[in-house]
Design an enzyme around this catalytic site. Structure first.
Site, mmCIF file in Angstrom:
data_model
loop_
_atom_site.group_PDB
_atom_site.id
_atom_site.type_symbol
_atom_site.label_atom_id
_atom_site.label_comp_id
_atom_site.label_asym_id
_atom_site.label_seq_id
_atom_site.Cartn_x
_atom_site.Cartn_y
_atom_site.Cartn_z
ATOM 1 C CG HIS A 55 47.575 43.849 65.846
ATOM 2 N ND1 HIS A 55 47.642 44.060 64.489
ATOM 3 C CD2 HIS A 55 47.266 45.053 66.397
ATOM 4 C CE1 HIS A 55 47.404 45.341 64.238
ATOM 5 N NE2 HIS A 55 47.162 45.971 65.375
ATOM 6 C CG ASP A 88 48.206 41.791 62.037
ATOM 7 O OD1 ASP A 88 47.719 41.299 63.075
ATOM 8 O OD2 ASP A 88 48.301 43.015 61.842
ATOM 9 N N GLY A 99 44.266 52.085 66.169
ATOM 10 C CA GLY A 99 42.816 52.145 66.078
ATOM 11 C C GLY A 99 42.353 51.922 64.644
ATOM 12 C CB SER A 102 45.063 47.942 63.523
ATOM 13 O OG SER A 102 46.424 48.229 63.369
ATOM 14 N N GLY A 134 56.093 23.384 52.070
ATOM 15 C CA GLY A 134 57.337 22.857 52.634
ATOM 16 C C GLY A 134 58.561 23.184 51.805
#
Length: 291
Positions: free
Chosen positions: A47, A77, A151, A153, A206
């Site tokens: 992000h 992420d 910050g 992150s 799957g």
């Protein structure tokens, strides 16, 4: 407890991330943290760079280089950035080896303060947490009480041996006093795939599975208390081609036991990297089979 030496060594691998959303001289800036995991390769949170048109990495000494996102996984992420910036790669451990109560340190640049990285200390509060953030579900997260602020992150969560065990993610909001990090094992898989194929491929088997325990086994009448119960197989998926069926219990992949979804994903990814089809040992209606 004096952690100054540990933090000083790890901080040499940590850099600030500055992103520009529009053109070069106008528009909004974004800030985050990254850390070196290979020569010229830095890990960060997805992000941090998701909507950026330009990415730059900067050291506390003022060295700066333009970055290029070379791998990204929004579902985890996590992203990797290449930049011609020198920083020693941080040793990488494994989230699978973490235990609740272990000490950890989160390092990063909170609130875009790029003069030097800061450190917060805490313990591992839980491993294997599943949380929802918006329309995304994050699996096998590391939960810690080390403060992770905006910050921070993309910065590393390190253990007491100085190894990165996670990528801090402030976007995953929990309760006050809780921080979360994505397992570093994802970064290691991304790096290996880039080396092998030149790009990152997210493997998909799957199936939907749930980890067995005594309670789940009792409900379904299964005489086992470890493994992964297959609750759904998607039509046309590799799992269907493999012969997996609803009600199967996956015991091992390539001879190694799997007790949670994350271990299964890592085993499948390792098989993709080595360009082979993994061998699944399963329990099916009282029999143990290999697929």
């Amino acid at each position: 407890m004096d952690l100054s030496g540990l933090v000083e060594r790890a901080s040499r691998s940590v850099v600030g991330v500055i992103t520009r959303q529009l053109d070069l001289f106008q528009g909004d800036f974004g800030f985050g943290t990254a850390f070196a995991v290979d020569s010229g390769v830095f890990a960060t949170a997805f992000h941090v760079v998701a909507s950026a048109e330009e990415v730059a990495l900067v050291t506390p000494e003022g060295d700066k280089a333009r970055g290029q996102v070379i791998a990204a996984d929004a579902a985890e992420d996590v992203a990797l950035i290449y930049a011609e910036l020198k920083a020693p790669p941080l040793p990488m451990g494994s989230a699978l080896k973490l235990k609740v109560g272990q000490g950890v340190v989160a390092i990063g640049y909170p609130l875009a303060l790029l003069d030097k990285p800061t450190a917060t200390f805490g313990i591992v509060s839980a491993v294997g947490r599943t949380l929802r953030a918006g329309d995304r579900v994050f699996e096998f997260l590391i939960q810690t009480d080390a403060a992770i602020n905006p910050g921070n992150s993309g910065g590393p969560l390190i253990n007491m041996e100085g190894e990165a065990v996670g990528v801090n993610s402030a976007i995953i909001a929990g309760a006050q006093g809780l921080g979360f990090a994505v397992p570093i094992d994802i970064v290691k898989i991304m790096l290996e795939m880039i080396r092998k194929y030149g790009r990152y491929v997210r493997p998909a088997l799957g199936i939907y599975v749930t980890a067995l325990n005594k309670a789940v086994a009792s409900i379904y009448g299964i005489p086992l208390d470890r493994g992964l119960l297959v609750v759904e197989v998607l039509p046309g998926s590799p799992a269907e081609d493999l012969g997996l069926e609803r009600g199967d219990v996956i015991l091992k992949v390539d001879g190694r036991a799997v007790t949670n979804v994350f271990e299964l994903r890592l085993r499948v990814a390792e098989a993709v990297i080595s360009q082979r089809r993994p061998v699944f040992e399963i329990w099916r209606r009282g029999r143990v089979l290999e697929l």
